[in-house]
Design an enzyme around this catalytic site. Sequence first.
Site, PDB file in Angstrom:
ATOM      1  N   CYS A   1       1.599  19.546  31.167  1.00  0.00           N
ATOM      2  CA  CYS A   1       1.107  19.118  32.371  1.00  0.00           C
ATOM      3  C   CYS A   1      -0.382  19.056  32.413  1.00  0.00           C
ATOM      4  O   CYS A   1      -0.999  18.790  33.454  1.00  0.00           O
ATOM      5  CB  CYS A   1       1.443  20.256  33.311  1.00  0.00           C
TER       6      CYS A   1
ATOM      7  N   LYS B   1       9.138  28.860  43.192  1.00  0.00           N
ATOM      8  CA  LYS B   1       9.923  27.835  42.187  1.00  0.00           C
ATOM      9  C   LYS B   1      10.266  28.521  41.016  1.00  0.00           C
ATOM     10  O   LYS B   1       9.376  29.033  40.372  1.00  0.00           O
ATOM     11  CB  LYS B   1       9.214  26.673  42.144  1.00  0.00           C
TER      12      LYS B   1
ATOM     13  N   SER C   1      16.699  21.809  39.899  1.00  0.00           N
ATOM     14  CA  SER C   1      17.647  21.185  39.384  1.00  0.00           C
ATOM     15  C   SER C   1      18.777  21.898  38.781  1.00  0.00           C
ATOM     16  O   SER C   1      19.987  21.618  38.976  1.00  0.00           O
ATOM     17  CB  SER C   1      17.076  20.199  38.164  1.00  0.00           C
TER      18      SER C   1
ATOM     19  N   LYS D   1       5.138  29.428  40.381  1.00  0.00           N
ATOM     20  CA  LYS D   1       5.841  28.509  39.657  1.00  0.00           C
ATOM     21  C   LYS D   1       6.139  29.132  38.307  1.00  0.00           C
ATOM     22  O   LYS D   1       5.321  29.300  37.411  1.00  0.00           O
ATOM     23  CB  LYS D   1       5.513  27.227  39.482  1.00  0.00           C
TER      24      LYS D   1
ATOM     25  N   ARG E   1      14.134  17.870  33.849  1.00  0.00           N
ATOM     26  CA  ARG E   1      13.280  16.995  32.698  1.00  0.00           C
ATOM     27  C   ARG E   1      14.256  15.939  32.020  1.00  0.00           C
ATOM     28  O   ARG E   1      13.616  14.892  31.411  1.00  0.00           O
ATOM     29  CB  ARG E   1      13.119  18.141  31.556  1.00  0.00           C
TER      30      ARG E   1
HETATM   31  C1  PBG Z   1       6.660  19.084  36.996  1.00  0.00           C
HETATM   32  C2  PBG Z   1       7.718  19.528  37.880  1.00  0.00           C
HETATM   33  C3  PBG Z   1       8.913  20.127  37.311  1.00  0.00           C
HETATM   34  C4  PBG Z   1       9.630  20.401  38.294  1.00  0.00           C
HETATM   35  C5  PBG Z   1       8.993  19.741  39.392  1.00  0.00           C
HETATM   36  N1  PBG Z   1       7.840  19.479  39.024  1.00  0.00           N
HETATM   37  C6  PBG Z   1       9.444  20.328  35.856  1.00  0.00           C
HETATM   38  C7  PBG Z   1       8.390  21.209  34.939  1.00  0.00           C
HETATM   39  O1  PBG Z   1       7.718  21.900  35.211  1.00  0.00           O
HETATM   40  O2  PBG Z   1       8.889  21.407  33.864  1.00  0.00           O
HETATM   41  C8  PBG Z   1      11.050  21.095  38.286  1.00  0.00           C
HETATM   42  C9  PBG Z   1      12.006  20.776  39.321  1.00  0.00           C
HETATM   43  C10 PBG Z   1      13.532  21.007  39.066  1.00  0.00           C
HETATM   44  O3  PBG Z   1      13.716  21.459  37.869  1.00  0.00           O
HETATM   45  O4  PBG Z   1      14.346  20.493  39.996  1.00  0.00           O
HETATM   46  N2  PBG Z   1       5.752  19.863  36.231  1.00  0.00           N
END
Ligand code: PBG
Length: 327
Positions: A133, A251, A277, A198, A208
């Site tokens: 990221c 999250k 997800s 997060k 992913r």
């Molecule tokens: C991007 C991002 C992610 C998710 C939302 N924005 C993936 C991650 O951080 O690896 C995950 C969303 C989901 O699992 O539904 N950084």
Amino acid sequence: MNYPGFPISRPRRLRTSPALRRLVAETQLNVAQLVLPLFARSGKKLRRPVDAMPGVFQLSPDEIVREATAAHALGVPAVLLFGIPDKKDDRASGAYAKNGIVQQTVRLLKKELPSLLVITDVCLCEYMAHGHCGIVAGRKILNDPSLALLARTAASHAEAGADIIAPSDMMDGRVRAIRAELDNEGFLDTPIMSYAAKFASAFYGPFREVAESTPKFGDRRSYQMDAANANEAMREVALDIQEGADIVMVKPALAYLDLIHRVKKEFGLPTAAYSVSGEYSMIKAAAQNGWIDERAVTLESLLAMRRAGADILITYAAADVAKWLKG
Ligand code: PBG
């Protein structure tokens, strides 16, 4: 308060009919709270299904409009846009390209569906060849040099017409950098919904696959939070608010209800829960096996997030939920 005991108190009195139960329900699910995540990639009439997330697709911009129109017609007020670029590099140039996939899709959505709120996820992982990221040096993910790219990405989304900017990268100081850039570019009234708390979560696995954003080396534990830490999550949220976040997010959602509760109670800001997800996939998989009732379990999970204190519910099931809420 001292409540009288049994037999004066009989809690079952208030459970004797559906109408009575509705009358005393403390928490409501409402379509106005729902946000539907959508995944854009270039093409026409493209609907590429995702193994791990039945009902979720990578969609070309025209199909995004179709999907968003259907959800909006059911009352869903907002979508959260992710992009899958054609090419990835080590500067995430697709993230802030004037005609990048998200920018194009935002323009089209705002033209075709002006009353739909378009929230854009601001992150670099989908656009970086290494899948992290931020900017990478060796095996390190650099914080400060990544901020300029994130800010630039946010401004390009606002310029395309995004209604809300949602940074999900977890670099320190990114909300401040994004706020400054938005203000600088004249987007004083574009709100920031920060992924404030997060966590580095295994529940992101299926995402992913959809977003094609799995890191090529290592993991995200040097920037996303440790699942063990709640007090640190409160500090993360406080920092984002100081830096200018208008809406804060926790999250994942279901495994972090304690934090939704604490964040709403302590800060009182509009608070979003992202039912990620893995939460969606688990319900789908069990339902497809006939082991649980998809509708009941989905609604009960979302109600739990509301009960904990969430105002905004981000869920891949938003359109189904909107249908179910209509009866
Ligand atoms: C991007 C991002 C992610 C998710 C939302 N924005 C993936 C991650 O951080 O690896 C995950 C969303 C989901 O699992 O539904 N950084």
